[in-house]
Design a protein around this motif. Structure first.
Motif, PDB file in Angstrom:
ATOM      1  N   VAL A 150      46.586  34.320  40.104  1.00 17.43           N
ATOM      2  CA  VAL A 150      45.217  34.763  40.000  1.00 17.43           C
ATOM      3  C   VAL A 150      44.496  34.103  39.042  1.00 17.43           C
ATOM      4  O   VAL A 150      43.265  34.257  38.708  1.00 17.43           O
ATOM      5  N   GLY A 151      45.305  33.419  37.998  1.00 16.74           N
ATOM      6  CA  GLY A 151      44.642  32.987  36.577  1.00 16.74           C
ATOM      7  C   GLY A 151      44.779  33.755  35.468  1.00 16.74           C
ATOM      8  O   GLY A 151      45.330  34.821  35.748  1.00 16.74           O
ATOM      9  N   ASN A 198      39.342  34.475  38.497  1.00 16.74           N
ATOM     10  CA  ASN A 198      39.594  34.053  39.982  1.00 16.74           C
ATOM     11  C   ASN A 198      39.416  35.286  40.929  1.00 16.74           C
ATOM     12  O   ASN A 198      38.748  35.103  42.134  1.00 16.74           O
TER      13      ASN A 198
END
Length: 221
Positions: A150-151, A198
Motif C-alpha cells: 500500500v505504500g 494509497n
C-alpha cells in the motif's frame, strides 16, 4: 504440570537449605530479576473502513524484567515492574492475512501491584496481588510487506490504562537470595491508526490483555 514442577523445586530447596532465615519482613526492599514471556490473549476489531471483517493478531515476546518490592508489612508488599518488549501485529484473514506482518511496536508497561504474602516466615512463600498498569507504545513501524502492498505507512498506537492481577511464589535459597515464579494478567488495549497515501487512514481496536509468565532470582537489598 507447572504446579507439579514448582512443588518439586520447593521440596528440593527445603531439603538443601533447612536452616535459612526469613527473607521478607516489614521495611525490606526486594529486587527480582526475571526472564518473562508476554503472551497476548488478544481480540481485534475490524480494520476499518477498507478491510471489514479482517482483524489482527499479536505475537508472543520474551524479555528480561526487573522489579522492586517494598514490604510495607510482613505480609504486604508494593511491587513496581520495569520491562519492555517488541511485538508484531499480523493480518489474520483476507487481504491483510495475505500480507502477513503489518506493523511492529515496542511496549513499555510499568505496573504497580499491592501484594499479600502468605506464610512470611516459611521457606516457600506464595503471594497474590492486584494493581494498575499504564502501557506506552513507542517506535511503531510499518512492516515492509505492508508498505510493498500500500505504500509508505505511518503507524500510531494509543496508550492504555488498566488493571493487573498477579500470583507468584518465592522460594528461599539463603539469607538474602530466593527463586521466584510469577504470573500476571494485564488489562491492555490500544487503538491503532495506519495512514497511507494509497489506502488512506485505517483504524483498528485491539484488546491485547497479555498473560506475563516469569521466572528468576530475587535478592533482599
Amino acid at each position: 504440570m507447572l504446579k507439579t514442577a514448582i512443588s518439586t523445586v520447593a521440596l528440593t530447596v527445603a531439603i538443601l537449605y533447612p536452616s535459612a532465615s526469613v527473607v521478607a519482613k516489614e521495611g525490606d526492599i526486594l529486587l527480582r530479576v526475571r526472564a518473562i514471556a508476554v503472551v497476548p490473549n488478544d481480540d481485534s476489531g475490524s480494520i476499518l473502513p477498507a478491510f471489514s471483517g479482517e482483524g489482527v493478531s499479536i505475537d508472543t515476546a520474551f524479555a528480561p524484567e526487573v522489579d522492586i518490592t517494598y514490604m510495607v508489612a510482613d505480609n504486604v508488599g508494593l511491587e513496581l515492574i520495569a520491562a519492555t518488549t517488541k511485538h508484531t501485529a499480523s493480518g489474520e484473514t483476507g487481504v491483510t492475512g495475505g500480507i502477513g506482518e503489518l506493523a511492529s511496536t515496542w511496549v513499555l508497561p510499568p505496573t504497580l501491584t499491592l501484594q499479600y504474602h502468605f506464610a512470611p516466615e516459611a521457606k516457600v512463600r506464595p503471594y497474590i496481588g492486584a494493581g494498575v498498569n499504564y502501557t506506552l507504545f513507542y517506535s511503531e513501524k510499518a512492516d515492509a510487506n505492508l508498505e510493498a502492498a500500500v505504500g509508505d505507512t505511518d503507524v500510531n498506537l494509543s496508550s492504555s490504562f488498566g488493571f493487573a492481577l498477579q500470583a507468584g511464589i518465592d522460594i528461599q535459597l539463603n539469607d538474602r537470595m530466593f527463586m521466584n515464579f510469577d504470573a500476571k494478567y494485564i488489562d491492555m488495549d490500544t487503538k491503532a491508526r495506519l495512514s497511507t497515501a494509497n489506502a488512506g487512514v485505517q483504524r483498528v481496536d485491539i484488546d491485547i490483555n497479555p498473560f506475563v509468565f516469569g521466572v528468576g532470582i530475587g535478592f533482599k537489598l
